[in-house]
Structure formats: C-alpha cells, structure tokens
Design a protein around this motif. Structure first.
Motif, PDB file in Angstrom:
ATOM      1  N   ALA A  27       4.264  -5.176   7.027  1.00 35.96           N
ATOM      2  CA  ALA A  27       5.400  -4.434   7.488  1.00 35.96           C
ATOM      3  C   ALA A  27       4.958  -2.862   7.381  1.00 35.96           C
ATOM      4  O   ALA A  27       5.621  -2.096   6.677  1.00 35.96           O
ATOM      5  CB  ALA A  27       6.739  -4.377   6.542  1.00 35.96           C
ATOM      6  N   LEU A  28       3.736  -2.495   8.187  1.00 33.71           N
ATOM      7  CA  LEU A  28       3.457  -1.146   7.981  1.00 33.71           C
ATOM      8  C   LEU A  28       4.086  -0.582   9.238  1.00 33.71           C
ATOM      9  O   LEU A  28       4.695  -0.875   9.920  1.00 33.71           O
ATOM     10  CB  LEU A  28       1.988  -1.357   8.569  1.00 33.71           C
ATOM     11  N   PRO A  29       4.301   0.913   8.978  1.00 33.04           N
ATOM     12  CA  PRO A  29       5.090   1.771   9.903  1.00 33.04           C
ATOM     13  C   PRO A  29       4.199   1.925  11.392  1.00 33.04           C
ATOM     14  O   PRO A  29       3.113   1.609  11.468  1.00 33.04           O
ATOM     15  CB  PRO A  29       5.190   3.097   9.166  1.00 33.04           C
ATOM     16  N   ASP A  30       4.853   2.460  12.034  1.00 36.60           N
ATOM     17  CA  ASP A  30       4.318   2.339  13.596  1.00 36.60           C
ATOM     18  C   ASP A  30       3.509   3.515  13.830  1.00 36.60           C
ATOM     19  O   ASP A  30       2.583   3.531  14.314  1.00 36.60           O
ATOM     20  CB  ASP A  30       5.548   2.526  14.744  1.00 36.60           C
ATOM     21  N   GLN A  31       3.656   4.700  13.056  1.00 35.19           N
ATOM     22  CA  GLN A  31       2.848   5.784  12.816  1.00 35.19           C
ATOM     23  C   GLN A  31       1.810   5.976  12.170  1.00 35.19           C
ATOM     24  O   GLN A  31       1.652   6.368  11.222  1.00 35.19           O
ATOM     25  CB  GLN A  31       3.773   7.008  12.888  1.00 35.19           C
ATOM     26  N   ILE A  32       0.818   4.930  12.754  1.00 34.76           N
ATOM     27  CA  ILE A  32      -0.555   4.755  11.962  1.00 34.76           C
ATOM     28  C   ILE A  32      -1.639   4.650  12.957  1.00 34.76           C
ATOM     29  O   ILE A  32      -1.438   3.833  13.927  1.00 34.76           O
ATOM     30  CB  ILE A  32      -0.268   3.609  10.776  1.00 34.76           C
ATOM     31  N   ASP A  33      -2.665   5.111  12.454  1.00 31.66           N
ATOM     32  CA  ASP A  33      -3.678   4.944  13.594  1.00 31.66           C
ATOM     33  C   ASP A  33      -4.604   3.808  13.282  1.00 31.66           C
ATOM     34  O   ASP A  33      -4.510   3.057  12.258  1.00 31.66           O
ATOM     35  CB  ASP A  33      -4.655   6.307  13.677  1.00 31.66           C
ATOM     36  N   ALA A  34      -5.498   3.598  14.190  1.00 32.46           N
ATOM     37  CA  ALA A  34      -6.588   2.328  13.924  1.00 32.46           C
ATOM     38  C   ALA A  34      -7.456   2.450  12.991  1.00 32.46           C
ATOM     39  O   ALA A  34      -7.685   1.107  12.308  1.00 32.46           O
ATOM     40  CB  ALA A  34      -7.255   1.944  15.325  1.00 32.46           C
ATOM     41  N   ALA A  35      -7.861   3.606  12.364  1.00 34.83           N
ATOM     42  CA  ALA A  35      -8.802   3.595  11.099  1.00 34.83           C
ATOM     43  C   ALA A  35      -8.117   3.628   9.949  1.00 34.83           C
ATOM     44  O   ALA A  35      -8.695   2.714   9.233  1.00 34.83           O
ATOM     45  CB  ALA A  35      -9.479   5.181  11.268  1.00 34.83           C
ATOM     46  N   THR A  36      -6.749   3.864   9.828  1.00 31.75           N
ATOM     47  CA  THR A  36      -6.094   3.586   8.684  1.00 31.75           C
ATOM     48  C   THR A  36      -5.537   2.118   8.694  1.00 31.75           C
ATOM     49  O   THR A  36      -5.637   1.445   7.451  1.00 31.75           O
ATOM     50  CB  THR A  36      -4.912   4.386   8.795  1.00 31.75           C
ATOM     51  N   ARG A  37      -5.396   1.459   9.791  1.00 27.70           N
ATOM     52  CA  ARG A  37      -5.146   0.019   9.814  1.00 27.70           C
ATOM     53  C   ARG A  37      -6.352  -0.899   9.172  1.00 27.70           C
ATOM     54  O   ARG A  37      -6.139  -1.808   8.600  1.00 27.70           O
ATOM     55  CB  ARG A  37      -4.592  -0.573  11.104  1.00 27.70           C
ATOM     56  N   VAL A  63       0.912  -1.289   0.075  1.00 31.13           N
ATOM     57  CA  VAL A  63       0.053   0.031   0.005  1.00 31.13           C
ATOM     58  C   VAL A  63       0.853   1.283   0.036  1.00 31.13           C
ATOM     59  O   VAL A  63       1.927   1.295   0.616  1.00 31.13           O
ATOM     60  CB  VAL A  63      -0.916  -0.020   1.217  1.00 31.13           C
ATOM     61  N   LEU A  64       0.462   2.380  -0.656  1.00 32.52           N
ATOM     62  CA  LEU A  64       1.127   3.592  -0.632  1.00 32.52           C
ATOM     63  C   LEU A  64       0.262   4.444   0.414  1.00 32.52           C
ATOM     64  O   LEU A  64      -0.784   4.709   0.505  1.00 32.52           O
ATOM     65  CB  LEU A  64       0.869   4.122  -2.047  1.00 32.52           C
ATOM     66  N   LEU A  65       1.303   4.977   1.300  1.00 32.06           N
ATOM     67  CA  LEU A  65       0.820   5.683   2.072  1.00 32.06           C
ATOM     68  C   LEU A  65       1.459   7.256   2.375  1.00 32.06           C
ATOM     69  O   LEU A  65       2.517   7.423   1.807  1.00 32.06           O
ATOM     70  CB  LEU A  65       0.991   5.097   3.690  1.00 32.06           C
ATOM     71  N   THR A  66       1.013   8.301   2.615  1.00 33.78           N
ATOM     72  CA  THR A  66       1.448   9.588   2.922  1.00 33.78           C
ATOM     73  C   THR A  66       1.650  10.139   4.234  1.00 33.78           C
ATOM     74  O   THR A  66       0.888   9.441   5.032  1.00 33.78           O
ATOM     75  CB  THR A  66       0.672  10.473   2.020  1.00 33.78           C
ATOM     76  N   LEU A  67       2.863  10.760   4.486  1.00 37.85           N
ATOM     77  CA  LEU A  67       3.147  10.885   5.675  1.00 37.85           C
ATOM     78  C   LEU A  67       2.405  12.569   5.946  1.00 37.85           C
ATOM     79  O   LEU A  67       3.060  13.506   5.255  1.00 37.85           O
ATOM     80  CB  LEU A  67       4.508  11.089   6.185  1.00 37.85           C
ATOM     81  N   HIS A  68       1.381  12.470   6.475  1.00 40.14           N
ATOM     82  CA  HIS A  68       0.569  13.810   6.503  1.00 40.14           C
ATOM     83  C   HIS A  68       0.998  14.967   7.570  1.00 40.14           C
ATOM     84  O   HIS A  68       1.493  14.763   8.731  1.00 40.14           O
ATOM     85  CB  HIS A  68      -0.790  13.565   7.269  1.00 40.14           C
ATOM     86  N   PRO A  69       1.270  16.126   6.827  1.00 37.36           N
ATOM     87  CA  PRO A  69       2.081  17.175   7.455  1.00 37.36           C
ATOM     88  C   PRO A  69       1.362  17.851   8.839  1.00 37.36           C
ATOM     89  O   PRO A  69       1.928  18.243   9.851  1.00 37.36           O
ATOM     90  CB  PRO A  69       2.319  18.063   6.503  1.00 37.36           C
ATOM     91  N   ARG A  70       0.095  17.860   8.680  1.00 38.00           N
ATOM     92  CA  ARG A  70      -0.835  18.238   9.941  1.00 38.00           C
ATOM     93  C   ARG A  70      -0.954  17.205  11.004  1.00 38.00           C
ATOM     94  O   ARG A  70      -1.163  17.548  12.186  1.00 38.00           O
ATOM     95  CB  ARG A  70      -2.170  18.892   9.302  1.00 38.00           C
ATOM     96  N   VAL A  71      -1.245  15.918  10.570  1.00 41.10           N
ATOM     97  CA  VAL A  71      -1.335  15.010  11.695  1.00 41.10           C
ATOM     98  C   VAL A  71      -0.390  14.223  12.266  1.00 41.10           C
ATOM     99  O   VAL A  71      -0.137  13.424  13.219  1.00 41.10           O
ATOM    100  CB  VAL A  71      -2.305  14.074  11.404  1.00 41.10           C
ATOM    101  N   PHE A  99       4.470   0.316   1.412  1.00 39.97           N
ATOM    102  CA  PHE A  99       4.783  -0.451   2.533  1.00 39.97           C
ATOM    103  C   PHE A  99       4.090  -1.946   2.357  1.00 39.97           C
ATOM    104  O   PHE A  99       2.828  -1.611   1.842  1.00 39.97           O
ATOM    105  CB  PHE A  99       4.059   0.011   3.801  1.00 39.97           C
ATOM    106  N   SER A 100       4.619  -2.960   2.731  1.00 47.27           N
ATOM    107  CA  SER A 100       4.034  -4.227   2.425  1.00 47.27           C
ATOM    108  C   SER A 100       2.923  -4.384   3.694  1.00 47.27           C
ATOM    109  O   SER A 100       2.946  -3.750   4.587  1.00 47.27           O
ATOM    110  CB  SER A 100       4.856  -5.529   2.412  1.00 47.27           C
ATOM    111  N   PHE A 101       1.879  -5.018   3.095  1.00 44.77           N
ATOM    112  CA  PHE A 101       0.732  -5.442   4.224  1.00 44.77           C
ATOM    113  C   PHE A 101       1.459  -5.738   5.424  1.00 44.77           C
ATOM    114  O   PHE A 101       0.797  -5.509   6.532  1.00 44.77           O
ATOM    115  CB  PHE A 101      -0.226  -6.454   3.669  1.00 44.77           C
TER     116      PHE A 101
END
Length: 183
Positions: A161-171, A64-72, A157-159
């Motif tokens: 091996a997701l990053p630590d800075q991710i919330d429950a709704a995104t997971r 999956v492609l994720l973006t590191l959001h500047p405000r959150v 990110f592979s399904f």
C-alpha cells in the motif's frame, strides 16, 4: 589525494556484486566517478557527489518508512550527504536515517542493495548529480518516527500500500528491501 571515506566507498563499490546488468552498469559509473574525482564524496565535486541513503523497514519487515521530501514533493527514502567523520557510506546512511526518522536504535546492513544516479540542484542553483548508494535499515520493535525539519511528512507504509507520489527508483529500492524479493 582521496580521504578515508573515499577509499572506503571505493572498496565497497569495487567489492559489491550487482544483482543485475542495470545495476552492474551503474556500479561501474560509480567506480569510474570515484577514480576520476578525489572530491567525489563532497558537494564541492562539480559533476556530482556520492550520497548514502536507507530504506527503513520495521522489525517485522512488513512496512517501510518514507519521507515526503520538501524539494522534490515525493515520498522517498531517508538519506543524504556525506559529512566529515563518516567512516563509510553505510555510516552516512545510518546517520542520515537516524536524524531524519528520529528513531533511536536503527541497525543497518553494511551491504548496499541498490544504486541510483539522479539529477539534483545541489547546492541550490548548481545542477549536478547524486550518486546514491542505498542500504536497508531495520527499526527496533515499537519504533516511533519523529518528523525532522528536513521533511514535510514521515509515514510508515505497508509494502502493498505505497503512496502514489513515489518514483520508479524508490519503488525499485522498496522491492529490493522486501524479504521475499529476489534480486
């Protein structure tokens, strides 16, 4: 008087079959919000507005492609606000995904896979809620993502091996995007 995007969003959510009780309750909140607010598609709606987002998956459906959001300050899916000219929430999500990922040739599944309501200061210093309708976009083979000015970073990110800075709704959204995941 609701515009065509409002009518399209209402039709999408009226016809959407929620995958579980939690999502069914959210679907009703969205439907009620649309019925109560002619401006529910726009940032001018003081109590909240609909947004369209997409989880972008590679063509093999392994990443999956994720973006590191500047405000959150977290990794999230791409997406954003409806604009004049958007014909549907899936069109909003596809436009936003294309703009924020820099990937040409994304395709989108027209059926939402997830709903989420989250508080957000939008416009700035005016807290309200995003009623986020979420879709899956598939990148073409060999797609190369380009960071936009709306992101601090953009990464695949592979399904598993997701990053630590991710919330429950995104997971939850990512789980729903996995091909072997049953909703």
């Amino acid at each position: 008087m609701p515009n065509s995007l409002h009518r399209s969003a209402s039709a999408t959510l009226d016809g959407w079959i929620a995958p579980n009780d939690e999502q069914a309750i959210l679907r009703m909140e969205f439907v009620d919000h649309l019925r109560a607010n002619d401006d529910a598609m726009w940032r001018t709606c003081k109590v909240g507005h609909l947004t369209g987002s997409a989880i972008v998956v590679d063509d093999a459906r392994t990443s999956v492609l994720l973006t590191l959001h500047p405000r959150v300050g977290r990794w999230v899916q791409v997406g954003g606000h409806c604009e004049e000219g958007d014909e549907s929430l899936s069109a909003t999500a596809l436009r936003e995904a294309s703009e924020e990922s820099g990937i040409v040739g994304l395709t989108i599944d027209q059926t939402p896979i997830d709903l989420d309501i989250h508080a957000f200061d939008c416009p700035r210093r005016h807290p309200n809620r995003h009623f986020d309708v979420r879709f899956v976009c598939v990148a073409p083979p060999g797609a190369i993502a380009q960071i936009s000015d709306e992101s601090l970073d953009l990464a695949w990110f592979s399904f598993d091996a997701l990053p630590d800075q991710i919330d429950a709704a995104t997971r939850r959204l990512i789980r729903h995007a996995q091909p072997s995941t049953s909703l």
